[in-house]
Design a protein around this motif. Sequence first.
Motif, PDB file in Angstrom:
ATOM      1  N   VAL A 159     -47.798 -18.594 -13.470  1.00 30.18           N
ATOM      2  CA  VAL A 159     -47.648 -18.712 -12.014  1.00 30.18           C
ATOM      3  C   VAL A 159     -46.196 -19.046 -11.668  1.00 30.18           C
ATOM      4  CG1 VAL A 159     -48.254 -20.100  -9.986  1.00 30.18           C
ATOM      5  CG2 VAL A 159     -50.042 -19.302 -11.534  1.00 30.18           C
ATOM      6  N   ALA A 160     -45.631 -20.022 -12.363  1.00 29.63           N
ATOM      7  CA  ALA A 160     -44.241 -20.404 -12.095  1.00 29.63           C
ATOM      8  C   ALA A 160     -43.309 -19.216 -12.302  1.00 29.63           C
ATOM      9  CB  ALA A 160     -43.833 -21.570 -12.996  1.00 29.63           C
ATOM     10  N   TYR A 161     -43.521 -18.474 -13.352  1.00 33.60           N
ATOM     11  CA  TYR A 161     -42.693 -17.302 -13.624  1.00 33.60           C
ATOM     12  C   TYR A 161     -42.820 -16.275 -12.498  1.00 33.60           C
ATOM     13  CZ  TYR A 161     -41.144 -12.917 -15.670  1.00 33.60           C
ATOM     14  OH  TYR A 161     -40.515 -11.713 -15.888  1.00 33.60           O
ATOM     15  N   LEU A 162     -44.053 -15.984 -12.102  1.00 37.45           N
ATOM     16  CA  LEU A 162     -44.266 -14.990 -11.046  1.00 37.45           C
ATOM     17  C   LEU A 162     -43.632 -15.398  -9.724  1.00 37.45           C
ATOM     18  CD1 LEU A 162     -47.966 -14.012 -11.741  1.00 37.45           C
ATOM     19  CD2 LEU A 162     -45.949 -12.557 -12.023  1.00 37.45           C
ATOM     20  N   LEU A 163     -43.700 -16.680  -9.397  1.00 38.03           N
ATOM     21  CA  LEU A 163     -43.188 -17.146  -8.115  1.00 38.03           C
ATOM     22  C   LEU A 163     -41.678 -17.321  -8.090  1.00 38.03           C
ATOM     23  CD1 LEU A 163     -45.926 -19.746  -7.121  1.00 38.03           C
ATOM     24  CD2 LEU A 163     -45.619 -17.407  -6.263  1.00 38.03           C
ATOM     25  N   THR A 164     -41.049 -17.391  -9.259  1.00 30.65           N
ATOM     26  CA  THR A 164     -39.612 -17.675  -9.285  1.00 30.65           C
ATOM     27  C   THR A 164     -38.768 -16.523  -9.812  1.00 30.65           C
ATOM     28  OG1 THR A 164     -39.791 -18.730 -11.463  1.00 30.65           O
ATOM     29  CG2 THR A 164     -39.995 -20.162  -9.523  1.00 30.65           C
ATOM     30  N   ARG A 165     -39.365 -15.377 -10.031  1.00 29.84           N
ATOM     31  CA  ARG A 165     -38.591 -14.229 -10.525  1.00 29.84           C
ATOM     32  C   ARG A 165     -37.560 -13.810  -9.495  1.00 29.84           C
ATOM     33  NH1 ARG A 165     -43.196 -10.274 -12.019  1.00 29.84           N
ATOM     34  NH2 ARG A 165     -41.908  -8.989 -10.697  1.00 29.84           N
ATOM     35  N   VAL A 166     -36.416 -13.378  -9.975  1.00 28.56           N
ATOM     36  CA  VAL A 166     -35.336 -12.947  -9.100  1.00 28.56           C
ATOM     37  C   VAL A 166     -35.786 -11.787  -8.224  1.00 28.56           C
ATOM     38  CG1 VAL A 166     -33.035 -11.915  -9.036  1.00 28.56           C
ATOM     39  CG2 VAL A 166     -33.511 -13.761 -10.630  1.00 28.56           C
ATOM     40  N   ARG A 167     -36.448 -10.820  -8.800  1.00 26.43           N
ATOM     41  CA  ARG A 167     -36.879  -9.655  -8.026  1.00 26.43           C
ATOM     42  C   ARG A 167     -37.837 -10.065  -6.908  1.00 26.43           C
ATOM     43  NH1 ARG A 167     -39.553  -4.601 -10.894  1.00 26.43           N
ATOM     44  NH2 ARG A 167     -38.517  -5.672 -12.569  1.00 26.43           N
ATOM     45  N   ARG A 168     -38.760 -10.970  -7.202  1.00 28.33           N
ATOM     46  CA  ARG A 168     -39.706 -11.438  -6.181  1.00 28.33           C
ATOM     47  C   ARG A 168     -38.948 -12.146  -5.059  1.00 28.33           C
ATOM     48  NH1 ARG A 168     -45.409 -11.671  -5.577  1.00 28.33           N
ATOM     49  NH2 ARG A 168     -44.979  -9.886  -6.873  1.00 28.33           N
ATOM     50  N   HIS A 169     -37.982 -12.978  -5.431  1.00 24.65           N
ATOM     51  CA  HIS A 169     -37.181 -13.678  -4.426  1.00 24.65           C
ATOM     52  C   HIS A 169     -36.428 -12.669  -3.549  1.00 24.65           C
ATOM     53  CE1 HIS A 169     -34.473 -16.583  -2.594  1.00 24.65           C
ATOM     54  NE2 HIS A 169     -33.505 -15.750  -2.877  1.00 24.65           N
ATOM     55  N   ASP A 170     -35.807 -11.700  -4.192  1.00 22.69           N
ATOM     56  CA  ASP A 170     -35.048 -10.695  -3.436  1.00 22.69           C
ATOM     57  C   ASP A 170     -35.949  -9.903  -2.500  1.00 22.69           C
ATOM     58  OD1 ASP A 170     -32.803 -11.595  -4.761  1.00 22.69           O
ATOM     59  OD2 ASP A 170     -32.701  -9.892  -6.147  1.00 22.69           O
ATOM     60  N   GLN A 171     -37.149  -9.559  -2.962  1.00 20.50           N
ATOM     61  CA  GLN A 171     -38.107  -8.851  -2.104  1.00 20.50           C
ATOM     62  C   GLN A 171     -38.501  -9.709  -0.909  1.00 20.50           C
ATOM     63  OE1 GLN A 171     -41.251  -8.073  -4.877  1.00 20.50           O
ATOM     64  NE2 GLN A 171     -40.407  -6.113  -5.551  1.00 20.50           N
ATOM     65  N   ALA A 172     -38.724 -10.997  -1.150  1.00 20.52           N
ATOM     66  CA  ALA A 172     -39.094 -11.902  -0.060  1.00 20.52           C
ATOM     67  C   ALA A 172     -37.967 -12.004   0.957  1.00 20.52           C
ATOM     68  CB  ALA A 172     -39.444 -13.284  -0.614  1.00 20.52           C
ATOM     69  N   MET A 173     -36.738 -12.084   0.485  1.00 20.45           N
ATOM     70  CA  MET A 173     -35.598 -12.183   1.400  1.00 20.45           C
ATOM     71  C   MET A 173     -35.487 -10.925   2.266  1.00 20.45           C
ATOM     72  SD  MET A 173     -34.256 -15.148   1.142  1.00 20.45           S
ATOM     73  CE  MET A 173     -35.816 -15.895   0.732  1.00 20.45           C
ATOM     74  N   VAL A 174     -35.707  -9.764   1.664  1.00 19.19           N
ATOM     75  CA  VAL A 174     -35.658  -8.517   2.435  1.00 19.19           C
ATOM     76  C   VAL A 174     -36.753  -8.522   3.492  1.00 19.19           C
ATOM     77  CG1 VAL A 174     -36.016  -6.014   2.298  1.00 19.19           C
ATOM     78  CG2 VAL A 174     -34.524  -7.161   0.643  1.00 19.19           C
ATOM     79  N   GLN A 175     -37.977  -8.892   3.089  1.00 20.60           N
ATOM     80  CA  GLN A 175     -39.087  -8.918   4.041  1.00 20.60           C
ATOM     81  C   GLN A 175     -38.858  -9.928   5.165  1.00 20.60           C
ATOM     82  OE1 GLN A 175     -42.590  -8.655   1.022  1.00 20.60           O
ATOM     83  NE2 GLN A 175     -43.402  -8.341   3.068  1.00 20.60           N
ATOM     84  N   CYS A 176     -38.218 -11.046   4.838  1.00 13.85           N
ATOM     85  CA  CYS A 176     -37.945 -12.088   5.838  1.00 13.85           C
ATOM     86  C   CYS A 176     -36.781 -11.709   6.747  1.00 13.85           C
ATOM     87  CB  CYS A 176     -37.563 -13.397   5.160  1.00 13.85           C
ATOM     88  SG  CYS A 176     -38.819 -14.191   4.196  1.00 13.85           S
TER      89      CYS A 176
END
Length: 178
Positions: free
Chosen positions: A27-44
């Motif tokens: 879970v920690a890995y999935l929530l803190t991956r760079v790609r996931r963060h970057d996707q969230a920033m784009v969506q936000c």
Amino acid sequence: MPGPEATDATEVDPGHIVELERALARVAYLLTRVRRHDQAMVQCGITMDRASVPLLRLLADADEPMRLGEVATRLDVEAPHVSRQIQRLEKTGYVERVADPDDRRAQLVRPTDSGRRAVEAFRQVMRGWMRDALADWTPEDLKSLAVLNHRMVDDFLDHAEIIGDFGATARERPHRSA
């Protein structure tokens, strides 16, 4: 404080602890991956580095402005790290420094309206991803998962306080329920 269903630590199946640790690491890995963060920033529609997100979330959830040392303690990081992140967040307009009313020489930091909106946008994206991923779960299972996760975190924090880690405080833990 453990409920009546709790068992003595010596009775805990080590295999369950191994599996729990593995699940939490995933879970920690999935929530803190760079790609996931970057996707969230784009969506936000915002720009923020990964290290700034928990800091801004902490400030947005606080009832009042905080000293940098308190922020560092709560996040369990070194003060210079917090100072650098605060400078970045100031440059983007997400936080501001204010005078400490109890000590005019000291400064406190608080989120700006823009910072609060950024945190809320980030939370909405993360909640949307969770909602989509858990769409097939029953409401009862989701409630149980939330209750058990809060209970686990509370117990982790209680144990951490016993060994001297005061990074998170009891007032941050309103979810004590079974």
